[in-house]
Design a protein around this motif. Structure first.
Motif, PDB file in Angstrom:
ATOM      1  N   GLN A 190       0.850  -1.189   0.000  1.00  0.00           N
ATOM      2  CA  GLN A 190       0.000   0.000   0.000  1.00  0.00           C
ATOM      3  C   GLN A 190       0.892   1.247   0.000  1.00  0.00           C
ATOM      4  OE1 GLN A 190      -3.843  -0.527   0.513  1.00  0.00           O
ATOM      5  NE2 GLN A 190      -2.800  -2.230  -0.503  1.00  0.00           N
ATOM      6  N   ASP A 191       0.371   2.351  -0.480  1.00  0.00           N
ATOM      7  CA  ASP A 191       1.118   3.605  -0.528  1.00  0.00           C
ATOM      8  C   ASP A 191       0.929   4.356   0.797  1.00  0.00           C
ATOM      9  OD1 ASP A 191       2.212   6.071  -0.984  1.00  0.00           O
ATOM     10  OD2 ASP A 191       0.960   6.579  -2.695  1.00  0.00           O
ATOM     11  N   PRO A 192       1.989   4.506   1.606  1.00  0.00           N
ATOM     12  CA  PRO A 192       1.836   5.161   2.912  1.00  0.00           C
ATOM     13  C   PRO A 192       1.316   6.591   2.810  1.00  0.00           C
ATOM     14  CG  PRO A 192       3.935   4.012   2.786  1.00  0.00           C
ATOM     15  CD  PRO A 192       3.361   3.996   1.414  1.00  0.00           C
ATOM     16  N   LEU A 193       1.753   7.340   1.799  1.00  0.00           N
ATOM     17  CA  LEU A 193       1.318   8.728   1.685  1.00  0.00           C
ATOM     18  C   LEU A 193      -0.165   8.801   1.342  1.00  0.00           C
ATOM     19  CD1 LEU A 193       2.187  11.640   1.915  1.00  0.00           C
ATOM     20  CD2 LEU A 193       2.833  11.597  -0.507  1.00  0.00           C
ATOM     21  N   ASP A 194      -0.628   7.922   0.457  1.00  0.00           N
ATOM     22  CA  ASP A 194      -2.055   7.858   0.141  1.00  0.00           C
ATOM     23  C   ASP A 194      -2.845   7.487   1.395  1.00  0.00           C
ATOM     24  OD1 ASP A 194      -4.421   7.830  -1.380  1.00  0.00           O
ATOM     25  OD2 ASP A 194      -4.210   5.683  -1.791  1.00  0.00           O
ATOM     26  N   ALA A 195      -2.311   6.535   2.167  1.00  0.00           N
ATOM     27  CA  ALA A 195      -2.980   6.142   3.411  1.00  0.00           C
ATOM     28  C   ALA A 195      -3.085   7.320   4.373  1.00  0.00           C
ATOM     29  CB  ALA A 195      -2.202   4.994   4.073  1.00  0.00           C
ATOM     30  N   ALA A 196      -2.021   8.087   4.478  1.00  0.00           N
ATOM     31  CA  ALA A 196      -2.024   9.233   5.395  1.00  0.00           C
ATOM     32  C   ALA A 196      -3.051  10.275   4.973  1.00  0.00           C
ATOM     33  CB  ALA A 196      -0.632   9.855   5.452  1.00  0.00           C
ATOM     34  N   LYS A 197      -3.123  10.540   3.684  1.00  0.00           N
ATOM     35  CA  LYS A 197      -4.069  11.548   3.195  1.00  0.00           C
ATOM     36  C   LYS A 197      -5.512  11.124   3.444  1.00  0.00           C
ATOM     37  CE  LYS A 197      -0.992  13.383  -0.386  1.00  0.00           C
ATOM     38  NZ  LYS A 197      -0.704  13.437  -1.839  1.00  0.00           N
ATOM     39  N   ARG A 198      -5.785   9.821   3.334  1.00  0.00           N
ATOM     40  CA  ARG A 198      -7.160   9.342   3.470  1.00  0.00           C
ATOM     41  C   ARG A 198      -7.562   9.058   4.916  1.00  0.00           C
ATOM     42  NH1 ARG A 198      -7.477   4.705  -1.096  1.00  0.00           N
ATOM     43  NH2 ARG A 198      -9.454   4.262  -0.021  1.00  0.00           N
ATOM     44  N   LEU A 199      -6.590   8.686   5.747  1.00  0.00           N
ATOM     45  CA  LEU A 199      -6.940   8.193   7.085  1.00  0.00           C
ATOM     46  C   LEU A 199      -6.525   9.118   8.221  1.00  0.00           C
ATOM     47  CD1 LEU A 199      -5.898   4.467   6.476  1.00  0.00           C
ATOM     48  CD2 LEU A 199      -8.223   5.399   6.493  1.00  0.00           C
ATOM     49  N   ALA A 200      -5.851  10.208   7.917  1.00  0.00           N
ATOM     50  CA  ALA A 200      -5.337  11.104   8.962  1.00  0.00           C
ATOM     51  C   ALA A 200      -6.380  11.501  10.017  1.00  0.00           C
ATOM     52  CB  ALA A 200      -4.729  12.351   8.327  1.00  0.00           C
ATOM     53  N   PRO A 201      -7.636  11.791   9.639  1.00  0.00           N
ATOM     54  CA  PRO A 201      -8.607  12.208  10.675  1.00  0.00           C
ATOM     55  C   PRO A 201      -8.880  11.154  11.740  1.00  0.00           C
ATOM     56  CG  PRO A 201      -9.402  12.771   8.479  1.00  0.00           C
ATOM     57  CD  PRO A 201      -8.224  11.871   8.293  1.00  0.00           C
TER      58      PRO A 201
END
Length: 271
Positions: A190-201
């Protein structure tokens, strides 16, 4: 003036947790968590993550033993995270309420601030029907510690979509948050940066590590000095949540284990 400025800088830095395994799994099993909680305190950490899988025996998971461990951790000026390898959802995607209750009970005995489980489930995700979510929230409501689920190294319980779907189905005040492991996404492709953008909240705790190697030869490592990708990743995540160090400290000819631990606490706080 200088003391005041230093105080303001310290107040702004995130709380840093040392995950017990950073000192080496064999050392924790040999000496017990309490010995290494003292080392975490010497390194300047704010918290210490107790790992259930590193207990020497099941006796260490009994209420009296956990209470004593919690007292020793607090005596060093630290607060505790309780981590269990148990999964919140079973292999078929159904909620494992027994695993949640056990984790909450053990975390309560330790007087942990955070209790962490793996997400689990299938590669397609986890059950998100209303009845399951009601039972999940009722279970979480019994916890004095904040309940978080971590992205694991398998696609079952390690995909962005599984977390996205679960949090989308839950109400905003569900009581469930996420441990965002910066390195585990690589194992699950999985792409960590994509994960951060989508799941940060939904992030309530961050496990910090970089990853070296490829495929089955991947291993956790300290982020490199000036690692722009790691800094960018952390910048996408909430800056007020605790950051856990989950890569190994490496003593050398010119640096002790204590010195490397202190250096890494300062580095992760500064990212």
């Amino acid at each position: 003036m200088q003391v005041s400025e230093c105080s303001r800088i310290h107040e702004k830095r995130p709380e840093i947790v040392i995950v017990a395994s950073a000192f080496g799994a064999d050392a924790i099993r040999r000496d017990g968590h309490a010995v290494w909680a003292a080392a975490a305190a010497r390194a300047g950490a704010d918290g210490f993550e107790v790992r259930r899988e590193l207990f020497g025996s099941e006796a260490d998971a009994q209420s009296d033993a956990l209470a004593q461990l919690g007292e020793r951790i607090r005596a060093h000026g630290l607060w505790a995270v309780y981590s269990t390898p148990a999964t919140l959802f079973r292999d078929d995607g159904s909620l494992d309420l027994d695993a949640l209750r056990l984790a909450i009970d053990e975390a309560s005995a330790l007087d942990a601030r955070i209790v962490k489980l793996q997400l689990g489930g299938t590669e397609r995700g986890v059950a998100t029907d209303p009845a399951t979510l009601d039972r999940l929230m009722s279970g979480i409501a019994a916890s004095s510690a904040r309940v978080v689920v971590e992205n694991g190294q398998l696609k079952a319980g390690g995909t962005i979509g599984a977390f996205d779907a679960l949090f989308a189905a839950l109400p905003a005040q569900s009581g469930l948050a996420m441990t965002f492991d910066t390195g585990n996404w690589h194992w699950a492709e999985q792409d960590p940066l994509d994960a951060a953008k989508r799941l940060a909240p939904h992030v309530g705790y961050v496990h910090c590590k970089s990853v070296m190697g490829e495929g089955a030869r991947r291993f956790a490592a300290a982020p490199a000095n000036g690692d722009a990708r790691f800094a960018t990743l952390l910048a996408q995540l909430p800056d007020a949540v605790p950051r856990g160090i989950e890569y190994p400290f490496i003593p050398g000819a010119d640096v002790s284990l204590d010195a490397d631990a202190a250096r890494q606490v300062a580095r992760i706080a500064a990212f």
